[in-house]
Write a protein that holds these residues in place. Sequence first.
Motif, PDB file in Angstrom:
ATOM      1  N   ALA A  47      -3.279  -0.772  -6.619  1.00  8.65           N
ATOM      2  CA  ALA A  47      -3.305  -1.431  -5.303  1.00  8.65           C
ATOM      3  C   ALA A  47      -3.952  -2.808  -5.371  1.00  8.65           C
ATOM      4  CB  ALA A  47      -4.036  -0.547  -4.291  1.00  8.65           C
ATOM      5  N   PRO A  87      -2.184   4.581  -6.935  1.00  8.57           N
ATOM      6  CA  PRO A  87      -3.147   3.877  -6.075  1.00  8.57           C
ATOM      7  C   PRO A  87      -4.075   2.970  -6.862  1.00  8.57           C
ATOM      8  CG  PRO A  87      -3.740   6.192  -6.313  1.00  8.57           C
ATOM      9  CD  PRO A  87      -2.362   6.043  -6.890  1.00  8.57           C
ATOM     10  N   ARG A 136       0.834  -1.214   0.000  1.00  9.06           N
ATOM     11  CA  ARG A 136       0.000   0.000   0.000  1.00  9.06           C
ATOM     12  C   ARG A 136       0.867   1.261   0.000  1.00  9.06           C
ATOM     13  NH1 ARG A 136      -5.015  -1.577   0.108  1.00  9.06           N
ATOM     14  NH2 ARG A 136      -5.704  -3.432   1.245  1.00  9.06           N
TER      15      ARG A 136
END
Length: 279
Positions: A69, A66, A57
């Motif tokens: 992820a 992101p 993360r």
Amino acid sequence: MSTDYQQARVALGTRMRELRAESSLSGRALAARLAWPQSKVSKLETGKQTPTLADVRAWVEGTGRPDAADELVGRLRTLETQYRSWRRQLAGGYLPVQEAHAAQGGRTRVRRSFDPTLIPGLLQTAGYARGVLSRYTTVHPAIRDVEAAVQARMARQRVLKDRGRSFHFLVWEAALISRLCPPVVLADQLECLVPWLVPGRVRLGVIPLDAALSVPAGVGFSIHDDELVITESWHAEMWLDDPEDVALHRRAWDELETSAAYGPDAHRLLARARRRATA
């Protein structure tokens, strides 16, 4: 370390390196941004170190990706499903391991297992479990929560009462005579196995030491709904969900089962082992 596991870890590291490169960050710059040693970035990217969930993360946030992820977390969970080193698992003690198995037990409807040296955990008495878990501290000396693990193992056994599940345990006769606890505790453990010799949802078979085996006894394993196999070595526990791996273990289990004794024959083996324990 298994070759498949290492290859998957290298592939994960390669993907992490790609994300860093796509963000035009050097390894040194990313390490500084995450307040990590540069060596950690290098080890993760080359597959020499397994990232934690927090590492993954932090990586996607640090690289400004992101959106990646879910991909990286999925790859990591696949790694952890296949290969779980005892060093990492037992860092938090025995209790979390028991809880993980309890969670899997709650998902399993049909379980088959083979144990060559131990009474299956779901059939253990507290005294026997205490003896077994205490002895593992010889090779994993950092563990100190044996009693909590014993209580968790006893709690796991509630699953045996669920009429919607079935269990078929195979044990090699060696498991009945291995002195992993005081003789009186072993004798009590063997006596507590007798009710499971009666045919029902929970079935217990014993493979005699002098039985003709069509395959070597090998290591212990459990098969869950023909979808997952859990097996282990001194170094690690493997959770295998590849259909070919499951099919291989099912073939081994089927062959071992042909050599098992049931009912009165199994009872005689238990009685003989109990006489040895109390002699």
